[in-house]
Structure formats: structure tokens, C-alpha cells
Motif scaffolding. Structure first.
Motif, PDB file in Angstrom:
ATOM      1  N   UNK A  50      38.544  50.942  32.608  1.00 26.93           N
ATOM      2  CA  UNK A  50      39.435  51.895  31.947  1.00 26.93           C
ATOM      3  C   UNK A  50      40.401  51.175  31.002  1.00 26.93           C
ATOM      4  N   UNK A  51      40.892  50.025  31.427  1.00 26.27           N
ATOM      5  CA  UNK A  51      41.801  49.245  30.583  1.00 26.27           C
ATOM      6  C   UNK A  51      41.080  48.742  29.338  1.00 26.27           C
ATOM      7  N   UNK A  52      39.851  48.284  29.519  1.00 29.13           N
ATOM      8  CA  UNK A  52      39.081  47.792  28.370  1.00 29.13           C
ATOM      9  C   UNK A  52      38.807  48.903  27.371  1.00 29.13           C
ATOM     10  N   UNK A  53      38.500  50.081  27.864  1.00 34.46           N
ATOM     11  CA  UNK A  53      38.266  51.224  26.985  1.00 34.46           C
ATOM     12  C   UNK A  53      39.551  51.608  26.247  1.00 34.46           C
ATOM     13  N   UNK A  54      40.668  51.466  26.926  1.00 33.54           N
ATOM     14  CA  UNK A  54      41.958  51.784  26.309  1.00 33.54           C
ATOM     15  C   UNK A  54      42.260  50.828  25.162  1.00 33.54           C
ATOM     16  N   UNK A  55      41.963  49.558  25.349  1.00 28.35           N
ATOM     17  CA  UNK A  55      42.209  48.579  24.290  1.00 28.35           C
ATOM     18  C   UNK A  55      41.399  48.899  23.047  1.00 28.35           C
ATOM     19  N   UNK A  57      40.825  51.824  22.014  1.00 23.73           N
ATOM     20  CA  UNK A  57      41.471  52.988  21.390  1.00 23.73           C
ATOM     21  C   UNK A  57      42.861  52.660  20.857  1.00 23.73           C
ATOM     22  N   UNK A  58      43.292  51.455  21.050  1.00 29.56           N
ATOM     23  CA  UNK A  58      44.692  51.089  20.801  1.00 29.56           C
ATOM     24  C   UNK A  58      45.186  51.491  19.414  1.00 29.56           C
TER      25      UNK A  58
END
Length: 254
Positions: A50-55, A57-58
Motif C-alpha cells: 500500500x505504501x509503494x502504491x501511494x508513492x 500517486x505522490x
């Protein structure tokens, strides 16, 4: 022939956001679902994903998108919702991103999971840093750390480690890195008691960086000599730790 007909029937592109192109808000809701699944199943790898996907979208994060997501993920009127909303600038209603495709399918959470709450802190913090609103980011990071101290869940470790990084970065960007040294030590003790190895490793590197920033080589060497070695490493933290150790060796033995 059939293929030609199908191609001709495709609608022409318009200036509006096509329904076939998921919005940033839609992606954030999917990430929230991933975090919830990881929390319930106690699978940290899902939260890491989830964190990797968020990055990824940053660069697409906007205040309007985050406001909509906070309304979806947190209970309106809750302490976390009120606090995080206060950090976001108000934008024109015309700029609000509407996600009608998922608004009916995914109602707002009634009782937010701690993992989702901390994720919201992380999202807002990333946005503030990217917008160069460092004073607001500093306040947000301090609030997130205060909240983390009261939560002891292993599924939070990955999110916590990322927050520790941004917490230190905010104080470094505002020239006040020395202010959090004692708090980093306290957080390291908490992580040790909770057997949070990723947190220990991350905080150790941040402490070393803090000492080196102020040329406190003796303290840094003392800390490093007593630091435990971990079997389950974060590749990012291993690289960071090696770089700090190299820098410390060069300074301490020069």
C-alpha cells in the motif's frame, strides 16, 4: 471487418475525466482497502505494498483529493479527521475530485482502523512536505508520532517506520533537528520493548544521522557500537545504515 466496426464505435476523447480512467481518489480507496485487509489478516506485506502504491500517486495528491479521502476513511468530527483537515488548504469546490463510480459502492468507514488512521497522517504529511509547507508538516509529523506512541500493533510497524523518516525530515528541513533527539531515543526504546525490529533499525539510522548532523561523533560511535544486529532488514534502511556507518568511520578515524 468486425474489428473495424468496433474501432469506429469508440467514443471520442473529451475534456472530462473518462470513467474508464480511475481517479486518484479511487486509487486511494483501493489502497485503503488493501490496508484494511492487511490489518485484519495481520499481513504486513499488504501494508508495505500500500505504501509503494501511494508513492506512485505522490505527484497526483491534491488538497481536494485528500479532503475527500479523509471524509471517506475517517469518522467526520473525530479528533484525527478534525486535526488532519486543518492542515489542508481550502480549494474551490469546482476543483473537488468527484468519484461517483465508487462513492456508492464504498461507504465511509464507521470506525476507522488504527492502520487507516495512521495512513491518513502519512498521506497528509507527504502532501505538506511536497508543497513545501514545512511548519505545517512539522506539526503534523509531531501529532502522528504522539498518536503512534499509544498504538501497539505489529501491522503498524511498516507505516510507523515511514512516519519516523518524515518526522526527522520535517525537523531537518526547519533547522530544528536537535529538538527531537531525545524523542528519537525514547521511540527507539519503545520499539525495542515492542520487538519492532524495523522501527528499531529506522530509528537507529535517524539517531546516527542526527548525531552526525551536529558533528557528535563520540555519541554516534557509542550508539552504533551498542546497536543490535537484525536479521529481517529493510533494504532501504540497510543502505542508509551502511552509508551512515561509512561516514562515521571517515569522521571518527580521521
Amino acid at each position: 471487418m468486425t474489428q473495424d466496426v468496433e474501432m469506429k464505435e469508440q467514443p471520442a476523447p473529451s475534456n472530462s475525466v473518462p470513467s474508464s480512467s480511475p481517479s486518484t481518489l479511487h486509487h486511494l480507496k483501493e489502497i485503503a482497502s488493501l490496508i484494511e485487509t492487511g490489518a485484519y489478516d495481520r499481513e504486513a506485506r499488504r501494508i508495505l505494498r500500500a505504501i509503494r502504491l501511494t508513492m506512485a500517486l505522490r505527484r497526483k495528491l491534491k488538497a481536494s483529493v485528500l479532503s475527500s479521502f479523509l471524509s471517506f476513511a475517517l469518522t467526520p468530527g473525530s479528533e484525527a479527521f478534525t486535526r488532519l483537515s486543518s492542515y489542508l488548504p481550502k480549494e474551490d469546490e469546482n476543483e473537488m475530485e468527484v468519484d461517483t463510480a465508487t462513492s456508492t459502492a464504498q461507504p465511509p468507514a464507521k470506525h476507522s482502523l488504527p492502520e487507516l488512521e495512521i495512513y491518513c497522517y502519512l498521506l497528509v504529511l507527504i502532501f505538506l512536505i511536497d508543497q513545501k509547507k514545512y511548519d505545517e508538516a512539522k506539526a503534523c509529523s509531531s501529532a502522528s508520532i504522539a498518536r503512534l506512541k499509544n498504538l501497539n500493533r505489529r501491522t503498524l510497524d511498516v507505516l510507523a517506520a515511514r512516519l519516523y523518516l518524515y518526522y526527522s525530515l520535517c525537523y531537518e528541513l526547519t533547522g530544528t533537528l536537535s529538538e527531537i533527539r531525545s524523542n528519537l531515543l525514547a521511540l527507539h526504546r519503545i520499539a525495542t520493548l515492542r520487538h519492532d525490529e524495523l522501527g528499531q533499525e529506522t530509528l537507529l539510522n535517524l539517531l546516527l544521522r542526527n548525531y552526525l548532523h551536529y558533528n557528535l561523533y563520540d555519541q554516534a560511535e557509542k550508539l552504533r557500537s551498542k546497536a543490535p544486529r537484525f536479521e529481517a532488514h529493510s533494504n532501504q534502511q540497510v543502505s542508509h545504515g551502511l552509508l551512515l556507518s561509512f561516514s562515521l568511520n571517515c569522521k571518527f578515524h580521521s
